[in-house]
Design a protein around this motif. Structure first.
Motif, PDB file in Angstrom:
ATOM      1  N   GLN A 165      -4.204  -0.617   2.535  1.00 56.08           N
ATOM      2  CA  GLN A 165      -5.231  -1.648   2.492  1.00 56.08           C
ATOM      3  C   GLN A 165      -5.107  -2.536   1.267  1.00 56.08           C
ATOM      4  N   GLN A 166      -4.592  -1.992   0.181  1.00 57.32           N
ATOM      5  CA  GLN A 166      -4.418  -2.794  -1.032  1.00 57.32           C
ATOM      6  C   GLN A 166      -3.247  -3.758  -0.841  1.00 57.32           C
ATOM      7  N   GLU A 285      -2.090   4.831  -3.707  1.00 56.50           N
ATOM      8  CA  GLU A 285      -2.521   4.745  -2.315  1.00 56.50           C
ATOM      9  C   GLU A 285      -1.464   5.329  -1.391  1.00 56.50           C
TER      10      GLU A 285
END
Length: 500
Positions: A165-166, A285
């Motif tokens: 998502q980042q 992440e």
């Protein structure tokens, strides 16, 4: 940060480094990072050479082994992904990434790392529909079939990357995302590669999973190779949300292979955090996603399905803050990638200590270790808690090629195939380069005469068959440019066409 982007390396490391060195001296610059987009050919010895899916005439040791043994040291921090012409046994040892040689890092089957604040993702291999939904079952001794299927991308790697998502700054793949030609100068592409026309008309050019990732991740840059030509494009992304959001676009660039008069290298200025050193860092992440999806790993040849929205189990593995904190604790809050390269004496059917250490720390399985029956996660986690830039950087860049005589030593003998015999590499003492200021269009070119690394780079002349180039200024927001074996449901098996 000045980043050199290389298309298909094909083992010609010394040529590439020499070319970059000439550019640095000529332009008074310092290249901080080299990125290679597949077909790296990290062959350590003749056994590695035999695991490459290439015709015998192309089985050449080249120069990587010198960097592996320490005879030479890579002068630039180098990262690479795998393609379809690789030392498969070597890269299989490093499924989750690792040092292939000092200062030369392999991203793995798929992965995300951080360099100087720049987030770089990568997907190794090429797409083939018949193998896409299978497990990672290949192991030595490879057959002619598994020697090829081992470099076919799998759904699990794509599934994991989709959980990100980042924002991603740079994404790497070997083959092109499907349909990328529609976002660049397709007429110019067909002029250079007319046989692409049929595949383009039928929508078969490029990889469907790579296109899914392009649309999902929307990275600032996407670099590729495989099709052996330079091609640039800009993809403007749209959002399904009704809310107004920042416009996002991806600058795509594919480069040629390292051969004479080929546009195989380009140097770009990519903005980065000056306060951060240009060292490799794990991505929190990504580590968390690997940990959370370890149970989806499959080492069998059967086709299987990954969880989807209608499944009764978890299917969204974007990690929560609590899950990321737990993983950060596993690494004692230090995400620096250790310089733990080790030269292996036995190259056959052996796990790599780098991967073993990484998997133990993250509490995940090493696919190769499972294939070899050495250990499994159940032996490790008995007491573990359950865990559910700007477009102007393309301007004033450099594209390089080298001369044919520098790549081919016509007097060299055929490669001996007995183990551990390291032949002398092809002559790699000289190289030349092209200064190119272009991205989407082309119009003039400069090729340097034959010269060694000690000779002057100032005597530049115009080549009759030089590739054309041009400088184009395009604003960031412009919308018009010229140019372990569980069956699971809810995953569309829509991938039918492939290209090698």
């Amino acid at each position: 940060m000045k980043i050199a982007i290389e298309g298909c390396a094909h083992g010609e490391l010394q040529h590439i480094y020499n070319t970059i060195n000439l550019i640095e001296k000529r332009d008074n610059i310092k290249v901080d990072l080299l990125i290679c987009c597949g077909d790296f050919q990290a062959t350590r010895n003749n056994e590695d050479l035999l695991t490459m899916a290439v015709p015998i005439k192309y089985r050449q040791m080249c120069t990587f082994y010198k960097y592996y043994t320490g005879e030479l040291v890579a002068p630039i921090l180098t990262i690479f992904i795998g393609g379809n012409h690789e030392a498969s046994n070597h890269l299989q040892e490093l499924s989750y990434g690792g040092w292939a040689a000092p200062n030369i890092y392999y991203i793995g089957l798929a992965g995300v790392i951080n360099v100087g604040g720049i987030r770089i993702g990568g997907l190794s291999g090429i797409y083939k529909s018949n193998d896409y939904m299978r497990g990672r079952f290949e192991k030595q001794p490879y057959t002619e079939q598994t020697k090829r299927s081992i470099y076919h991308i799998r759904q699990l790697e794509v599934f994991r990357l989709k959980q990100l998502q980042q924002p991603i700054d740079i994404m790497l793949s070997h083959d092109w995302p499907q349909g990328i030609e529609n976002h660049g100068n397709v007429k110019q592409l067909l002029k250079y590669k007319p046989f692409f026309e049929t595949d383009i008309n039928e929508g078969k050019l490029g990889s469907k999973p790579a296109r899914e990732l392009l649309d999902a991740l929307k990275p600032k840059y996407w670099f590729a190779a495989h099709l052996h030509c330079k091609f640039a494009a800009i993809v403007h992304h749209t959002s399904d949300d009704n809310e107004e959001m920042e416009k996002r676009s991806t600058k795509f660039l594919s480069l040629d292979k390292c051969l004479p008069k080929k546009r195989f290298l380009q140097i770009l200025d990519v903005p980065h955090d000056d306060s951060k050193s240009i060292n490799l860092m794990y991505d929190l992440e990504w580590l968390s996603i690997l940990h959370l999806t370890n149970h989806l790993l499959n080492i069998n040849s059967n086709m299987y399905y990954l969880p989807g929205p209608s499944a009764s189990e978890r299917y969204n593995f974007t990690p929560t803050e609590e899950e990321k904190t737990a993983v950060l604790n596993m690494f004692s809050h230090d995400l620096s990638i250790p310089n733990n390269f080790v030269t292996l004496e036995n190259y056959k059917s052996k796990t790599n200590p780098q991967t073993t250490t990484f998997c133990e720390k993250l509490c995940i399985d090493d696919p190769l270790a499972l294939l070899l029956g050495q250990w499994s996660l159940s032996n490790l986690t008995e007491n573990e808690p359950e865990m559910d830039s700007t477009f102007s950087s393309f301007v004033n860049s450099t594209v390089c090629s080298i001369n044919e005589d520098e790549l081919i030593d016509k007097t060299s003998e055929k490669l001996p195939m007995s183990p551990f015999v390291l032949p002398e590499p092809k002559n790699d003492s000289t190289c030349s380069n092209i200064n190119e200021n272009s991205f989407l269009n082309n119009c003039s070119s400069i090729i340097m005469p034959n010269t060694s690394t000690e000779e002057s780079c100032e005597d530049v002349h115009q080549s009759q068959d030089a590739v054309v180039n041009n400088v184009i200024n395009i604003e960031e927001n412009n919308t018009i440019t010229k140019t372990k074996c569980l069956k699971r449901r809810n995953y569309q098996q829509t991938y039918e066409n492939d290209c090698e």
